[in-house]
Design a protein around this motif. Structure first.
Motif, PDB file in Angstrom:
ATOM      1  N   MET A   1     -21.208 -19.256  63.576  1.00 24.58           N
ATOM      2  CA  MET A   1     -21.343 -20.146  62.417  1.00 24.58           C
ATOM      3  C   MET A   1     -19.947 -20.562  61.940  1.00 24.58           C
ATOM      4  N   GLU A   2     -19.816 -21.858  61.647  1.00 26.62           N
ATOM      5  CA  GLU A   2     -18.511 -22.363  61.205  1.00 26.62           C
ATOM      6  C   GLU A   2     -18.268 -21.927  59.760  1.00 26.62           C
ATOM      7  N   CYS A   3     -17.068 -21.449  59.538  1.00 24.79           N
ATOM      8  CA  CYS A   3     -16.686 -20.997  58.185  1.00 24.79           C
ATOM      9  C   CYS A   3     -16.273 -22.197  57.338  1.00 24.79           C
ATOM     10  N   ILE A   4     -16.844 -22.284  56.125  1.00 24.15           N
ATOM     11  CA  ILE A   4     -16.490 -23.387  55.220  1.00 24.15           C
ATOM     12  C   ILE A   4     -15.438 -22.906  54.238  1.00 24.15           C
ATOM     13  N   ASP A   5     -14.387 -23.708  54.055  1.00 20.37           N
ATOM     14  CA  ASP A   5     -13.312 -23.365  53.108  1.00 20.37           C
ATOM     15  C   ASP A   5     -13.848 -23.452  51.684  1.00 20.37           C
ATOM     16  N   LYS A   6     -13.929 -22.268  51.044  1.00 25.99           N
ATOM     17  CA  LYS A   6     -14.482 -22.245  49.689  1.00 25.99           C
ATOM     18  C   LYS A   6     -13.577 -22.923  48.662  1.00 25.99           C
ATOM     19  N   MET A   7     -12.334 -23.186  49.020  1.00 22.47           N
ATOM     20  CA  MET A   7     -11.409 -23.825  48.091  1.00 22.47           C
ATOM     21  C   MET A   7     -11.379 -25.335  48.265  1.00 22.47           C
ATOM     22  N   ALA A   8     -12.213 -25.867  49.165  1.00 21.70           N
ATOM     23  CA  ALA A   8     -12.194 -27.310  49.405  1.00 21.70           C
ATOM     24  C   ALA A   8     -12.876 -28.042  48.261  1.00 21.70           C
ATOM     25  N   ASP A   9     -12.463 -29.304  48.025  1.00 24.75           N
ATOM     26  CA  ASP A   9     -13.108 -30.143  47.014  1.00 24.75           C
ATOM     27  C   ASP A   9     -14.557 -30.413  47.400  1.00 24.75           C
ATOM     28  N   ILE A  10     -15.369 -30.718  46.374  1.00 29.31           N
ATOM     29  CA  ILE A  10     -16.792 -30.959  46.591  1.00 29.31           C
ATOM     30  C   ILE A  10     -17.080 -32.436  46.353  1.00 29.31           C
ATOM     31  N   ASN A  11     -17.695 -33.067  47.322  1.00 31.12           N
ATOM     32  CA  ASN A  11     -18.041 -34.478  47.214  1.00 31.12           C
ATOM     33  C   ASN A  11     -19.532 -34.619  46.929  1.00 31.12           C
ATOM     34  N   PHE A  12     -19.843 -35.407  45.908  1.00 33.05           N
ATOM     35  CA  PHE A  12     -21.262 -35.616  45.580  1.00 33.05           C
ATOM     36  C   PHE A  12     -21.427 -36.976  44.898  1.00 33.05           C
ATOM     37  N   ILE A  13     -22.664 -37.330  44.603  1.00 30.60           N
ATOM     38  CA  ILE A  13     -22.976 -38.613  43.990  1.00 30.60           C
ATOM     39  C   ILE A  13     -23.348 -38.388  42.524  1.00 30.60           C
ATOM     40  N   LEU A  14     -22.728 -39.179  41.638  1.00 29.20           N
ATOM     41  CA  LEU A  14     -23.011 -39.091  40.209  1.00 29.20           C
ATOM     42  C   LEU A  14     -23.319 -40.493  39.690  1.00 29.20           C
ATOM     43  N   ASP A  15     -24.551 -40.697  39.282  1.00 34.65           N
ATOM     44  CA  ASP A  15     -25.017 -42.019  38.841  1.00 34.65           C
ATOM     45  C   ASP A  15     -24.710 -43.106  39.867  1.00 34.65           C
ATOM     46  N   GLY A  16     -24.955 -42.775  41.180  1.00 33.97           N
ATOM     47  CA  GLY A  16     -24.772 -43.742  42.248  1.00 33.97           C
ATOM     48  C   GLY A  16     -23.342 -43.950  42.679  1.00 33.97           C
TER      49      GLY A  16
ATOM     50  N   ASP B   1     -31.089 -33.378  39.289  1.00 30.47           N
ATOM     51  CA  ASP B   1     -30.785 -33.379  40.726  1.00 30.47           C
ATOM     52  C   ASP B   1     -31.874 -34.218  41.406  1.00 30.47           C
ATOM     53  N   ARG B   2     -31.460 -35.385  41.917  1.00 32.53           N
ATOM     54  CA  ARG B   2     -32.451 -36.311  42.472  1.00 32.53           C
ATOM     55  C   ARG B   2     -33.170 -35.728  43.697  1.00 32.53           C
ATOM     56  N   LYS B   3     -32.484 -34.895  44.468  1.00 27.25           N
ATOM     57  CA  LYS B   3     -33.084 -34.375  45.696  1.00 27.25           C
ATOM     58  C   LYS B   3     -34.128 -33.303  45.426  1.00 27.25           C
ATOM     59  N   THR B   4     -33.865 -32.430  44.458  1.00 29.19           N
ATOM     60  CA  THR B   4     -34.804 -31.337  44.179  1.00 29.19           C
ATOM     61  C   THR B   4     -35.735 -31.644  43.004  1.00 29.19           C
ATOM     62  N   GLY B   5     -35.329 -32.619  42.170  1.00 32.06           N
ATOM     63  CA  GLY B   5     -36.121 -32.941  40.987  1.00 32.06           C
ATOM     64  C   GLY B   5     -35.879 -31.994  39.827  1.00 32.06           C
ATOM     65  N   ARG B   6     -34.942 -31.055  39.979  1.00 36.74           N
ATOM     66  CA  ARG B   6     -34.659 -30.079  38.926  1.00 36.74           C
ATOM     67  C   ARG B   6     -33.743 -30.671  37.856  1.00 36.74           C
TER      68      ARG B   6
ATOM     69  N   CYS C   1     -22.435 -26.304  38.390  1.00 33.97           N
ATOM     70  CA  CYS C   1     -21.392 -26.851  39.266  1.00 33.97           C
ATOM     71  C   CYS C   1     -22.060 -27.666  40.387  1.00 33.97           C
ATOM     72  N   PRO C   2     -21.470 -28.791  40.764  1.00 33.24           N
ATOM     73  CA  PRO C   2     -22.079 -29.617  41.808  1.00 33.24           C
ATOM     74  C   PRO C   2     -21.975 -28.940  43.173  1.00 33.24           C
ATOM     75  N   SER C   3     -22.861 -29.344  44.078  1.00 38.47           N
ATOM     76  CA  SER C   3     -22.797 -28.874  45.465  1.00 38.47           C
ATOM     77  C   SER C   3     -22.531 -30.063  46.382  1.00 38.47           C
ATOM     78  N   GLU C   4     -22.035 -29.769  47.564  1.00 37.03           N
ATOM     79  CA  GLU C   4     -21.669 -30.817  48.511  1.00 37.03           C
ATOM     80  C   GLU C   4     -22.873 -31.706  48.807  1.00 37.03           C
ATOM     81  N   GLY C   5     -22.680 -33.019  48.649  1.00 35.71           N
ATOM     82  CA  GLY C   5     -23.715 -33.992  48.943  1.00 35.71           C
ATOM     83  C   GLY C   5     -24.804 -34.128  47.902  1.00 35.71           C
ATOM     84  N   GLN C   6     -24.676 -33.438  46.791  1.00 36.46           N
ATOM     85  CA  GLN C   6     -25.692 -33.499  45.732  1.00 36.46           C
ATOM     86  C   GLN C   6     -25.734 -34.903  45.121  1.00 36.46           C
ATOM     87  N   ASP C   7     -26.916 -35.332  44.697  1.00 35.08           N
ATOM     88  CA  ASP C   7     -27.088 -36.639  44.053  1.00 35.08           C
ATOM     89  C   ASP C   7     -27.569 -36.383  42.628  1.00 35.08           C
ATOM     90  N   VAL C   8     -26.698 -36.654  41.661  1.00 34.52           N
ATOM     91  CA  VAL C   8     -26.970 -36.296  40.260  1.00 34.52           C
ATOM     92  C   VAL C   8     -27.227 -37.548  39.426  1.00 34.52           C
TER      93      VAL C   8
END
Length: 434
Positions: free
Chosen positions: A1-16, A60-65, A73-80
C-alpha cells in the motif's frame, strides 16, 4: 500500500470552487480565507467547546451529512456545500433550537423589572454624561409622572440591577428624580396632533393622568386632582408642592381637569358616550379590604384615614393616641408613620414575619428607626370597646406553616396564645380593592 504524506495539503471543493486546506485546518477557516461567509458562535465563551451549536453547519455533498464547519476538517476530494438554501435552513433550525432554551438578557434586567418598561439603561447613561434633560426625555416616553414616581417608586429596577452581583445597585431612581427636578418645568414633550375625536377620562389619579397624553377632559370626584398621589401618600413621602408642580404640567398640555364631578352622580358612562368618542375609566382602588373580625366597624379604614389627613392640614389633625395598625403593606407603613408624626404611640400587628411583609423593606426599617413597634406573627381576632371608651383588639399569636398560593408560608394559630392590646385607635390597612 502506498504511504500518503500526512503533512500534505488537502484539496477539496467548497461551493463549487477548488480550494486547498493545510493539515488540521477547519472548513470554517478555509471558507473565511476564500471570502465565503459562514455564521459562527465560537467567539461566544458561553458556548461549550465540546458541544457543537451547529450554527456554522455545512453539507458534505457526497455523503449527505451535515457537519459543524468550526470543528470539521476537510478530506481529500471532498465536495462541501456552504451556501445553499438547504444549508441556510439547517442553520436557522439550529439557531431556533438554541433560542428555544435561551435564558440570557435581550434587555437589561433593570428595564425588564420596571413596570413601566422604561429604558432604564438609556436614561442612566444620559444622566451619567450629565445630560439630565436627555434623561428626562427618555424617562417621559414611559413615565408621565417622574417627579412623583421619583419619590415613591418601589425601585424594582434596583433590585434586579446587575451590580448587585458584585456590589451595590446603581441608584437608578435618583437619576429619575434628579432629571425631573432639574428640567420638569422647561421640558415639554411632543404631543400627537390634535384630532376631532373627543376623549373623556374618569379619574385624575396616576392612571388617568398617564392616559391623558392628549388634549382630553378628565373628570375627578375629589376636590383636587392627583388621586392616591394626593390623598393616599403622606406629605413626608410626597410633598404636595411637588405634586402641584407636576400637575401644572398637564394644564400646559391642554388637558382639562374638572374636579368635584362624580361618576354615577354628576354624569354616567352613557351620558359621556353621547359627547365623547371614547371613555377611559380609571377610578382607582379606594375600598378597603375587610379584616373579617367582629367589631371591625370600630376601626379606621387605612386609605380613608390617610385621605382625611391629606384633605386637612396634617399638623392640625388630632393625636390618635395609642394606635394599632393592622397590616404589612406600604399603606400600613404610611398609616403607622403618619400616626407617629401626629404624636401617637404606634404598634403594627402583622400575622407573618418581617421577611414576608409585602411593604418595601426600606419603609419598614425607617418605621422601626422612627419608633414604630411591631408585633409579628400576630393576627387580630375581634375588636371591642371597653367601658372606659378604650378599644381592645383581641389577638392571637401565630406560627408559619406550609406555603400558600402566594408562595408565602401560611400563618397557623398557636393554641392558648390569645391576648388583648388596649388602644385608642385601630387602623385596618390589609389591602384595597376597586
Amino acid at each position: 500500500m502506498e504511504c500518503i504524506d500526512k503533512m500534505a495539503d488537502i484539496n477539496f471543493i467548497l461551493d463549487g470552487k477548488a480550494v486547498t486546506a493545510a493539515p488540521g485546518e477547519t472548513i470554517l477557516s478555509v471558507a473565511t480565507k476564500n471570502g465565503i461567509e459562514i455564521p459562527t458562535l465560537c467567539f461566544n465563551g458561553k458556548v461549550s467547546r465540546t458541544t457543537a451549536c451547529f450554527v456554522c453547519v455545512v453539507k458534505d455533498r457526497k455523503t449527505g451529512r451535515f457537519l459543524p464547519s468550526c470543528s470539521a476538517c476537510p478530506s481529500e476530494g471532498q465536495d462541501v456545500d456552504a451556501s445553499s438554501e438547504e444549508v441556510r435552513e439547517m442553520r436557522r433550525t439550529a439557531l431556533g433550537l438554541l433560542l428555544s432554551e435561551h435564558t440570557g438578557d435581550c434587555e437589561a434586567p433593570c428595564t425588564l423589572a420596571c413596570p413601566a418598561h422604561a429604558s432604564v439603561e438609556e436614561y442612566v447613561r444620559a444622566g451619567r454624561r450629565g445630560d439630565f434633560r436627555k434623561a428626562l426625555e427618555i424617562i417621559k416616553q414611559r413615565i408621565p409622572l417622574p417627579m412623583s414616581i421619583g419619590r415613591v417608586c418601589p425601585r424594582f429596577c434596583e433590585k434586579d440591577c446587575r451590580k448587585n452581583v458584585t456590589s451595590k445597585p446603581v441608584s437608578i431612581n435618583d437619576f429619575k428624580r434628579l432629571a425631573a427636578d432639574l428640567h420638569y418645568e422647561d421640558y415639554m414633550e411632543e404631543l400627537p396632533p390634535l384630532k376631532e375625536q373627543k376623549v373623556a377620562i374618569v379619574g385624575a389619579g396616576p392612571a388617568g393622568l398617564s392616559a391623558a397624553y392628549y388634549p382630553v377632559t378628565v373628570f375627578e370626584a375629589m376636590p383636587k386632582a392627583g388621586g392616591m398621589l394626593r390623598y393616599g401618600i403622606p406629605e413626608f413621602r410626597l410633598p404636595k408642592a411637588t405634586l402641584r408642580k407636576e400637575l401644572a404640567h398637564f394644564a400646559k398640555m391642554g388637558i382639562e381637569i374638572e374636579t368635584g364631578k362624580e361618576l354615577g352622580k354628576d354624569f354616567t358612562i352613557e351620558s359621556l358616550r353621547k359627547e365623547y368618542q371614547a371613555v377611559i375609566v380609571t377610578v382607582g382602588s379606594w375600598a378597603s379590604s375587610s379584616m373579617r373580625i367582629d367589631g371591625e366597624e370600630l376601626a379606621q379604614q387605612g386609605i380613608k384615614w390617610l385621605e382625611g389627613i391629606a384633605s386637612a392640614n396634617w399638623k392640625n389633625c388630632a393625636n390618635p393616641g395609642r394606635t394599632v395598625v393592622v397590616g404589612g403593606g406600604n399603606t400600613a407603613m404610611d398609616c403607622a408613620r403618619t400616626a407617629l408624626r401626629l404624636g401617637g404611640d404606634v404598634t403594627v400587628v402583622y400575622r407573618r414575619t418581617q421577611k414576608e411583609m409585602p411593604a418595601e423593606q426600606l419603609e419598614v426599617l425607617e418605621a422601626m428607626e422612627e419608633g414604630v413597634k411591631f408585633e409579628f406573627l400576630t393576627a387580630p381576632l375581634a375588636l371591642r370597646k371597653n367601658a372606659d371608651g378604650k378599644l381592645a383588639l383581641a389577638c392571637q399569636k401565630m406560627e408559619l406553616g406550609a406555603p400558600d398560593a402566594s408562595g408565602r408560608r401560611s400563618p397557623v394559630p398557636v393554641p392558648g396564645s390569645d391576648f388583648d392590646i388596649v388602644c385608642d385607635t385601630v387602623i385596618a390597612a390589609i389591602g384595597q380593592r376597586t
